[in-house]
Design an enzyme around this catalytic site. Structure first.
Site, PDB file in Angstrom:
ATOM      1  N   GLU A 148       4.528  -5.107   7.493  1.00 43.27           N
ATOM      2  CA  GLU A 148       3.748  -4.061   8.167  1.00 43.27           C
ATOM      3  C   GLU A 148       4.154  -3.802   9.612  1.00 43.27           C
ATOM      4  OE1 GLU A 148       2.441  -6.389   6.186  1.00 43.27           O
ATOM      5  OE2 GLU A 148       0.923  -5.517   4.884  1.00 43.27           O
TER       6      GLU A 148
ATOM      7  N   GLU B 100      -0.649  -9.333  -0.482  1.00 35.83           N
ATOM      8  CA  GLU B 100      -2.088  -9.534  -0.240  1.00 35.83           C
ATOM      9  C   GLU B 100      -2.875  -9.560  -1.552  1.00 35.83           C
ATOM     10  OE1 GLU B 100      -1.961  -6.274   2.537  1.00 35.83           O
ATOM     11  OE2 GLU B 100      -2.542  -7.575   4.189  1.00 35.83           O
TER      12      GLU B 100
ATOM     13  N   GLY C 204       0.625  -4.977   0.891  1.00 44.54           N
ATOM     14  CA  GLY C 204      -0.564  -5.046   0.036  1.00 44.54           C
ATOM     15  C   GLY C 204      -0.313  -5.775  -1.273  1.00 44.54           C
TER      16      GLY C 204
ATOM     17  N   ALA D 267       0.872  -1.177   0.000  1.00 39.14           N
ATOM     18  CA  ALA D 267       0.000   0.000   0.000  1.00 39.14           C
ATOM     19  C   ALA D 267       0.909   1.226   0.000  1.00 39.14           C
ATOM     20  CB  ALA D 267      -0.893  -0.023   1.229  1.00 39.14           C
TER      21      ALA D 267
HETATM   22  N1  CO8 Z   1       4.501   3.137  -0.868  1.00 42.31           N
HETATM   23  C1  CO8 Z   1       4.876   4.289  -1.451  1.00 42.31           C
HETATM   24  N2  CO8 Z   1       5.982   4.435  -2.207  1.00 42.31           N
HETATM   25  C2  CO8 Z   1       6.755   3.342  -2.363  1.00 42.31           C
HETATM   26  C3  CO8 Z   1       6.436   2.103  -1.804  1.00 42.31           C
HETATM   27  C4  CO8 Z   1       5.242   2.015  -1.015  1.00 42.31           C
HETATM   28  N3  CO8 Z   1       4.815   0.867  -0.451  1.00 42.31           N
HETATM   29  N4  CO8 Z   1       7.385   1.216  -2.139  1.00 42.31           N
HETATM   30  C5  CO8 Z   1       8.269   1.881  -2.886  1.00 42.31           C
HETATM   31  N5  CO8 Z   1       7.906   3.159  -3.035  1.00 42.31           N
HETATM   32  C6  CO8 Z   1       8.596   4.218  -3.787  1.00 42.31           C
HETATM   33  C7  CO8 Z   1       9.824   4.712  -3.048  1.00 42.31           C
HETATM   34  O1  CO8 Z   1       9.465   5.657  -2.056  1.00 42.31           O
HETATM   35  C8  CO8 Z   1      10.620   5.294  -4.199  1.00 42.31           C
HETATM   36  O2  CO8 Z   1      10.088   6.543  -4.532  1.00 42.31           O
HETATM   37  P1  CO8 Z   1      11.090   7.787  -4.838  1.00 42.31           P
HETATM   38  O3  CO8 Z   1      11.870   7.361  -6.044  1.00 42.31           O
HETATM   39  O4  CO8 Z   1      10.167   8.918  -5.074  1.00 42.31           O
HETATM   40  O5  CO8 Z   1      11.953   7.921  -3.613  1.00 42.31           O
HETATM   41  C9  CO8 Z   1      10.310   4.361  -5.363  1.00 42.31           C
HETATM   42  O6  CO8 Z   1       9.116   3.676  -4.985  1.00 42.31           O
HETATM   43  C10 CO8 Z   1      11.400   3.326  -5.583  1.00 42.31           C
HETATM   44  O7  CO8 Z   1      11.618   2.665  -4.376  1.00 42.31           O
HETATM   45  P2  CO8 Z   1      13.064   2.476  -3.719  1.00 42.31           P
HETATM   46  O8  CO8 Z   1      13.977   3.578  -4.139  1.00 42.31           O
HETATM   47  O9  CO8 Z   1      12.875   2.262  -2.247  1.00 42.31           O
HETATM   48  O10 CO8 Z   1      13.527   1.132  -4.436  1.00 42.31           O
HETATM   49  P3  CO8 Z   1      14.538   0.049  -3.854  1.00 42.31           P
HETATM   50  O11 CO8 Z   1      14.803  -0.897  -4.969  1.00 42.31           O
HETATM   51  O12 CO8 Z   1      15.693   0.688  -3.192  1.00 42.31           O
HETATM   52  O13 CO8 Z   1      13.715  -0.737  -2.713  1.00 42.31           O
HETATM   53  C11 CO8 Z   1      11.802  -1.851  -1.812  1.00 42.31           C
HETATM   54  C12 CO8 Z   1      12.584  -1.485  -3.076  1.00 42.31           C
HETATM   55  C13 CO8 Z   1      12.625  -2.804  -0.939  1.00 42.31           C
HETATM   56  C14 CO8 Z   1      10.533  -2.550  -2.251  1.00 42.31           C
HETATM   57  C15 CO8 Z   1      11.474  -0.577  -1.000  1.00 42.31           C
HETATM   58  O14 CO8 Z   1      10.900   0.388  -1.876  1.00 42.31           O
HETATM   59  C16 CO8 Z   1      10.517  -0.786   0.107  1.00 42.31           C
HETATM   60  O15 CO8 Z   1      10.880  -1.313   1.164  1.00 42.31           O
HETATM   61  N6  CO8 Z   1       9.231  -0.389  -0.078  1.00 42.31           N
HETATM   62  C17 CO8 Z   1       8.217  -0.474   0.919  1.00 42.31           C
HETATM   63  C18 CO8 Z   1       7.778  -1.904   1.077  1.00 42.31           C
HETATM   64  C19 CO8 Z   1       6.754  -2.022   2.166  1.00 42.31           C
HETATM   65  O16 CO8 Z   1       7.019  -1.821   3.330  1.00 42.31           O
HETATM   66  N7  CO8 Z   1       5.516  -2.383   1.781  1.00 42.31           N
HETATM   67  C20 CO8 Z   1       4.437  -2.553   2.704  1.00 42.31           C
HETATM   68  C21 CO8 Z   1       3.687  -1.287   2.847  1.00 42.31           C
HETATM   69  S1  CO8 Z   1       2.452  -1.407   4.096  1.00 42.31           S
HETATM   70  C22 CO8 Z   1       1.189  -2.215   3.369  1.00 42.31           C
HETATM   71  O17 CO8 Z   1       1.249  -2.609   2.255  1.00 42.31           O
HETATM   72  C23 CO8 Z   1      -0.022  -2.403   4.184  1.00 42.31           C
HETATM   73  C24 CO8 Z   1      -1.188  -2.926   3.381  1.00 42.31           C
HETATM   74  C25 CO8 Z   1      -2.444  -2.802   4.114  1.00 42.31           C
HETATM   75  C26 CO8 Z   1      -2.747  -1.395   4.431  1.00 42.31           C
HETATM   76  C27 CO8 Z   1      -3.947  -1.263   5.264  1.00 42.31           C
HETATM   77  C28 CO8 Z   1      -4.098   0.142   5.752  1.00 42.31           C
HETATM   78  C29 CO8 Z   1      -5.073   0.303   6.797  1.00 42.31           C
END
Ligand code: CO8
Length: 258
Positions: free
Chosen positions: A131, A111, A108, A63
């Site tokens: 999460e 999921e 997400g 998400a």
């Molecule tokens: N949300 C928003 N932006 C994201 C997300 C995300 N989940 N994942 C990546 N991005 C963005 C980064 O911020 C980055 O943007 P920018 O270039 O503007 O800085 C761009 O995508 C590229 O990402 P990275 O530079 O971080 O790329 P890397 O190759 O270095 O890393 C990763 C890739 C490991 C996937 C890393 O991006 C990461 O850890 N992302 C987050 C993963 C995560 O924690 N996902 C779970 C999120 S929580 C969730 O999904 C809950 C679901 C249910 C929600 C219910 C709510 C009530």
């Protein structure tokens, strides 16, 4: 639609989450568009659905954290409901669904893949429910579907530890059915989707419904789902053709979805 693409390839529909700059993170607009796309699909014409992510790096990296970061309790619950409603619609979608997981499937994203019936992934795929490391629980079905797919002990380990796993481990624990080199993923998924599409559609869909609904029921009630599904097939022309072809020692002429 800009964040969710849809195209038809013969009898197979392909949904692509299309926000590659943020690794296809699920914001509200993506969820709304996914909902609209599902509503617009012609389930009489198509026979299988594939779900994938744009680009070569990510299926869906979760998400959208920037959108979620400022939510309060009520908004968090509402966002969770929004995702759950769409994923429930996908899970109960009449057509069988195959997730082509082409990279990160985190939070997400994992999921979303789990709301599909079948998962194939590329060798560079990574799965996880990170999460609790962000101070939240999984919110789009992860606390429920992961255990149903891989068993409670492994699901709890993954959710509590927030540990990400690579494709071979995902295969070992049964989270995915197959791991392929990246360039072979979509062809393999399309091959499977077309194999499914070649079978009697009413029977495939009835089997899906019985399996999806039955998994949450006690076995005594679950088999009733199967009995209804099984019985309903005998009212179809495809059953007559399928069994007739067997008895006449020929191949079915092609199922007509009636
Ligand atoms: N949300 C928003 N932006 C994201 C997300 C995300 N989940 N994942 C990546 N991005 C963005 C980064 O911020 C980055 O943007 P920018 O270039 O503007 O800085 C761009 O995508 C590229 O990402 P990275 O530079 O971080 O790329 P890397 O190759 O270095 O890393 C990763 C890739 C490991 C996937 C890393 O991006 C990461 O850890 N992302 C987050 C993963 C995560 O924690 N996902 C779970 C999120 S929580 C969730 O999904 C809950 C679901 C249910 C929600 C219910 C709510 C009530």
């Amino acid at each position: 639609m800009e964040m969710v693409l849809f195209e038809e390839k013969g009898l197979v529909g392909v949904i692509t989450i299309n926000r590659p700059k943020v690794l296809n993170a699920l914001c509200s607009q993506v969820l709304d568009e996914l909902n609209e796309v599902l509503d617009s699909i012609d389930t009489k014409k198509l026979r299988c659905l594939v779900v994938t992510g744009a680009g070569e790096k990510s299926f869906v990296a979760g998400a959208d954290i920037s959108e979620m970061s400022t939510l309060n309790k009520e908004q968090g619950e509402a966002f969770g409901k929004k995702g759950n409603d769409v994923f429930l619609k996908l899970e109960a979608f009449p057509l069988p669904t195959v997730a082509a997981v082409n990279g990160f499937a985190l939070g997400g994203g994992c999921e979303l893949a789990m709301a599909c019936d079948i998962r194939y992934c590329s060798e560079n795929a990574m799965f996880g429910q990170p999460e609790v490391g962000l101070g939240i629980t999984p919110g789009f079905g992860g606390t429920q579907r992961l255990a149903r797919i891989v068993g409670t002990g492994m699901a709890k380990e993954l959710v509590f530890s927030a540990r990400n796993i690579k494709a071979p481990e995902a295969l070992r624990i049964g989270l995915v059915n197959a791991v392929l080199p990246a360039e072979e993923l979509i062809p393999a998924v399309m091959k499977l989707a077309n194999l499914i599409a070649g079978n009697a559609p009413i029977a495939v869909q009835a089997a899906k419904k019985a399996m999806t609904e039955g998994i949450s029921l006690p076995i005594g009630q679950a088999v009733v789902c199967e009995e209804k599904a099984f019985g309903s097939c005998f009212a179809t022309e495809d059953q007559k053709e399928g069994m007739g072809a067997f008895l006449e020692k020929r191949k079915p002429t092609g199922f007509i979805n009636r």
